[in-house]
Design a protein around this motif. Structure first.
Motif, mmCIF file in Angstrom:
data_model
loop_
_atom_site.group_PDB
_atom_site.id
_atom_site.type_symbol
_atom_site.label_atom_id
_atom_site.label_comp_id
_atom_site.label_asym_id
_atom_site.label_seq_id
_atom_site.Cartn_x
_atom_site.Cartn_y
_atom_site.Cartn_z
ATOM 1 N N ILE A 108 0.846 -1.193 0.000
ATOM 2 C CA ILE A 108 0.000 0.000 0.000
ATOM 3 C C ILE A 108 0.882 1.245 0.000
ATOM 4 O O ILE A 108 1.549 1.561 0.979
ATOM 5 C CB ILE A 108 -0.930 0.019 1.235
ATOM 6 N N LYS A 109 0.901 1.926 -1.126
ATOM 7 C CA LYS A 109 1.608 3.204 -1.222
ATOM 8 C C LYS A 109 1.244 3.863 -2.556
ATOM 9 O O LYS A 109 0.724 3.197 -3.455
ATOM 10 C CB LYS A 109 3.118 3.032 -1.113
ATOM 11 N N ARG A 110 1.530 5.137 -2.676
ATOM 12 C CA ARG A 110 1.276 5.824 -3.940
ATOM 13 C C ARG A 110 2.147 5.219 -5.035
ATOM 14 O O ARG A 110 3.284 4.805 -4.793
ATOM 15 C CB ARG A 110 1.596 7.309 -3.817
ATOM 16 N N PHE A 111 1.607 5.174 -6.257
ATOM 17 C CA PHE A 111 2.355 4.591 -7.363
ATOM 18 C C PHE A 111 3.707 5.269 -7.553
ATOM 19 O O PHE A 111 4.724 4.603 -7.797
ATOM 20 C CB PHE A 111 1.526 4.690 -8.649
ATOM 21 N N SER A 165 -10.368 -8.819 -6.993
ATOM 22 C CA SER A 165 -10.670 -7.711 -6.081
ATOM 23 C C SER A 165 -11.482 -6.684 -6.836
ATOM 24 O O SER A 165 -11.326 -6.529 -8.059
ATOM 25 C CB SER A 165 -9.374 -7.068 -5.582
ATOM 26 N N ASP A 166 -12.332 -5.970 -6.119
ATOM 27 C CA ASP A 166 -13.019 -4.859 -6.774
ATOM 28 C C ASP A 166 -12.034 -3.780 -7.209
ATOM 29 O O ASP A 166 -12.356 -2.947 -8.062
ATOM 30 C CB ASP A 166 -14.091 -4.274 -5.853
ATOM 31 N N ALA A 167 -10.829 -3.808 -6.656
ATOM 32 C CA ALA A 167 -9.779 -2.895 -7.135
ATOM 33 C C ALA A 167 -9.487 -3.137 -8.610
ATOM 34 O O ALA A 167 -9.111 -2.217 -9.340
ATOM 35 C CB ALA A 167 -8.502 -3.078 -6.316
ATOM 36 N N GLY A 168 -9.678 -4.370 -9.058
ATOM 37 C CA GLY A 168 -9.454 -4.704 -10.456
ATOM 38 C C GLY A 168 -10.590 -4.290 -11.363
ATOM 39 O O GLY A 168 -10.462 -4.306 -12.588
ATOM 40 N N ARG A 169 -11.713 -3.909 -10.788
ATOM 41 C CA ARG A 169 -12.880 -3.469 -11.572
ATOM 42 C C ARG A 169 -12.977 -1.956 -11.617
ATOM 43 O O ARG A 169 -13.336 -1.392 -12.647
ATOM 44 C CB ARG A 169 -14.173 -4.039 -10.967
ATOM 45 N N VAL A 170 -12.666 -1.295 -10.502
ATOM 46 C CA VAL A 170 -12.877 0.155 -10.434
ATOM 47 C C VAL A 170 -11.627 0.934 -10.051
ATOM 48 O O VAL A 170 -11.636 2.160 -10.063
ATOM 49 C CB VAL A 170 -14.019 0.493 -9.439
ATOM 50 N N GLY A 171 -10.523 0.232 -9.714
ATOM 51 C CA GLY A 171 -9.305 0.917 -9.294
ATOM 52 C C GLY A 171 -9.316 1.243 -7.817
ATOM 53 O O GLY A 171 -10.376 1.366 -7.205
ATOM 54 N N SER A 218 -6.928 3.676 -4.986
ATOM 55 C CA SER A 218 -5.785 4.530 -4.657
ATOM 56 C C SER A 218 -4.848 3.810 -3.705
ATOM 57 O O SER A 218 -5.296 3.141 -2.772
ATOM 58 C CB SER A 218 -6.270 5.830 -4.010
ATOM 59 N N GLY A 219 -3.572 3.943 -3.933
ATOM 60 C CA GLY A 219 -2.570 3.286 -3.100
ATOM 61 C C GLY A 219 -2.323 1.842 -3.489
ATOM 62 O O GLY A 219 -1.498 1.170 -2.880
#
Length: 251
Positions: free
Chosen positions: A96-99, A142-148, A150-151
């Motif tokens: 978990i961190k900024r790109f 993960s829903d991160a893979g559907r909508v993105g 942050s971190g």
């Protein structure tokens, strides 16, 4: 018991969502191979499954980023339990961190485990499923893979890749009576969610407030959906992506 007589392999099953999935499959009568990079955790979870549910279970240590280790693990599973009927690709890593603060080494590890590892394990079990003309493959994305998210930029990219991989594979293997579906958990009470709180308590609090059900999921709530997809009740479902997010995403 809907999975009696079947053999399930769950990666990343030493703890968290993976352990809950292994437990749900065992509760339905499946023999379960608990695969984890942590050999001690894998053995402990496997022993607990056998004691609690009276099923055959074995712990196997493997880093799914290592194709040779995956092959060795599958040989052990076949010897002790038999060919795999149900594969759950759960193992994953994240930072978990900024790109802009992330490193190439971190990208490589996340991509290699989350995406290539899922592909590697799937390929390792597929021939035997095709030969027997049956099988159920469930990816944990993960829903991160559907909508993105942050971190979690590279993590989101890998989970989007897992979703696409599952859809395309489902088309290819349907003729062999093999289903492929993907479960996308939202925020879940695991160590990964703890990382979010450590990174930013403000981000964590905002995420929980945004969930219509006003709480993170429990691992068992993800596991129940996986057990359904592994069963004959879901025999006519393939290529699907199911969010289990308390309503955080509705897509």
């Amino acid at each position: 018991m809907k999975l009696r007589g079947r053999v399930a392999l769950v990666t990343g099953a030493g703890r968290g969502i993976g352990a809950a999935i292994a437990g749900a499959l065992a509760a339905e009568g499946a023999a379960v191979a608990v695969c984890d990079v942590d050999a001690t955790a894998a053995a402990k979870t496997a022993a607990e499954l056998s004691e609690r549910h009276g099923v055959r279970s074995v712990g196997v240590a493997a880093d799914i980023a290592d194709s040779a280790a995956v092959r060795s693990a599958l040989e052990l599973v076949a010897r002790d339990l038999g060919p795999v009927d149900v594969l759950v690709n759960n193992a994953a890593v994240d930072v978990i961190k900024r790109f802009v603060d992330s490193t190439e080494d971190e990208w490589d590890r996340i991509i290699t485990v989350n995406l290539k590892g899922t592909i590697t394990v799937t390929r390792a079990v597929l021939d035997q499923m095709i030969e027997r003309d049956r099988g159920a493959i469930i990816h944990i994305a993960s829903d991160a893979g559907r909508v993105g998210s942050s971190g979690e930029v590279v993590y989101s990219a890998t989970k989007g890749g897992v979703i696409a991989f599952g859809k395309a594979l489902a088309r290819e293997v349907a003729r062999h009576n093999i289903t492929v579906n993907t479960v996308c958990p939202g925020p879940t009470d695991t160590a990964l969610l703890g990382q979010v709180a450590e990174y930013s308590q403000k981000m964590y609090d905002a995420t929980i407030r945004a969930i219509p059900l006003r709480r993170p999921a429990e691992p068992a709530e993800i596991a129940g959906v996986v057990a359904f997809l592994a069963s004959d009740e879901a025999a006519y479902m393939t290529g699907q992506t199911l969010s289990v997010s308390g309503g955080l995403t509705m897509v």
